[in-house]
Write an enzyme that holds these catalytic residues in place. Structure first.
Site, PDB file in Angstrom:
ATOM      1  N   SER A  37     -14.471   1.087  12.328  1.00 44.19           N
ATOM      2  CA  SER A  37     -14.998   2.163  13.158  1.00 44.19           C
ATOM      3  C   SER A  37     -15.958   1.545  14.160  1.00 44.19           C
ATOM      4  CB  SER A  37     -15.743   3.188  12.290  1.00 44.19           C
ATOM      5  OG  SER A  37     -16.515   4.079  13.069  1.00 44.19           O
ATOM      6  N   TYR A  46     -21.813   5.408   5.547  1.00 44.90           N
ATOM      7  CA  TYR A  46     -20.567   5.152   6.271  1.00 44.90           C
ATOM      8  C   TYR A  46     -20.734   3.967   7.210  1.00 44.90           C
ATOM      9  CZ  TYR A  46     -16.461   6.198   9.185  1.00 44.90           C
ATOM     10  OH  TYR A  46     -15.271   6.136   9.863  1.00 44.90           O
TER      11      TYR A  46
END
Length: 257
Positions: free
Chosen positions: A146, A161
């Site tokens: 990401s 995350y």
């Protein structure tokens, strides 16, 4: 199907029951790959298989919980048993685990949930994929990280995350160096915001809005899942034969600022 980049290759894709994983399965199939669809969501996974077959491709489903070592080992074994080899592995399965609070409010449960799937799950997959690829002397792994694995994100709830995705980038670089002379390439894609169920969940929780999501990207919009799938297909292919150890931002210039 017409085929192109991935003619004759076998691709294993985790988290392929929806979102980026499902789109990547369709893209890889369109480029000529035989696809093993892996997911903890059996209904979603079988829907993806049906879509690939309806488009003229070859696909099968295997259930996996990437947190479980035996399940991951069985997934890789099932892929080789069904298709004879493993050329391309796409480690996409992930969870957002949002909603716990700011950094100092994050619970151990939330931290472990994120790390278990987003980081340890990738490690388990790479471990067993690499074992098989070493046996055959070739292979390509693409981890789905990401932009949160490249930079910090100014939003609450997401520190586990961000930590996990930075870890995925680290695993990618470490493995690329270790196996550079073994015929195995290891890369990552680092998407910006992609219109998937995960993003829709963040919107429904009030963490972001569609307008905010689009505004993160200088290109002025969020990505479609198939756009990420195309980047994954290229990295998986022989067209990227000199590319390894790269965390590729596919983010509409978000990290170019």
């Amino acid at each position: 199907m017409a085929g192109s980049l991935l003619d004759g290759k076998v691709a294993l894709i985790t988290g392929a029951g929806s979102g980026i994983g499902a789109a990547t399965a369709l893209v890889c199939s369109r480029h000529g790959a035989k696809v093993m669809v892996a997911d903890i969501d059996e209904d979603g996974g079988r829907r993806t298989v049906a879509e690939v077959r309806a488009a003229g491709g070859e696909a099968a489903f295997v259930w996996v919980d990437v947190r479980q070592a035996r399940a991951v080992e069985d997934m890789v074994g099932s892929t080789v048993e069904r298709f004879g080899r493993l050329d391309c592995a796409v480690n996409n399965a992930g969870v957002d685990t949002a909603g716990d609070g700011r950094f100092h409010e994050v619970s151990e449960e939330s931290w472990d949930a994120s790390m278990g799937v987003n980081l340890k799950g990738v490690w388990w997959c790479m471990k067993h994929e690499l074992t098989r690829m070493l046996e055959q002397g070739s292979g390509s792994i693409v981890n789905v990280a990401s932009v949160a694995g490249l930079v910090g994100i100014e939003a609450p709830f997401v520190s586990p995350y961000i930590a996990a995705k930075h870890g995925v980038v680290g695993l990618t670089r470490a493995a690329a160096l270790e196996y550079a002379t073994s015929g195995i390439r290891v890369n990552a894609v680092c998407p910006g915001a992609v219109r998937t169920q995960m993003v829709d969940d963040l919107i429904s929780q009030g963490i972001m809005t569609l307008e905010q999501t689009a505004a993160y990207h200088p290109i002025g919009r969020y990505a479609g899942p198939a756009e990420i799938g195309e980047a994954i297909a290229w990295l998986s292919s022989d067209a990227a034969s000199f590319v390894t150890g790269v965390p590729m931002a596919v983010d509409g210039a978000m990290t170019a600022r």
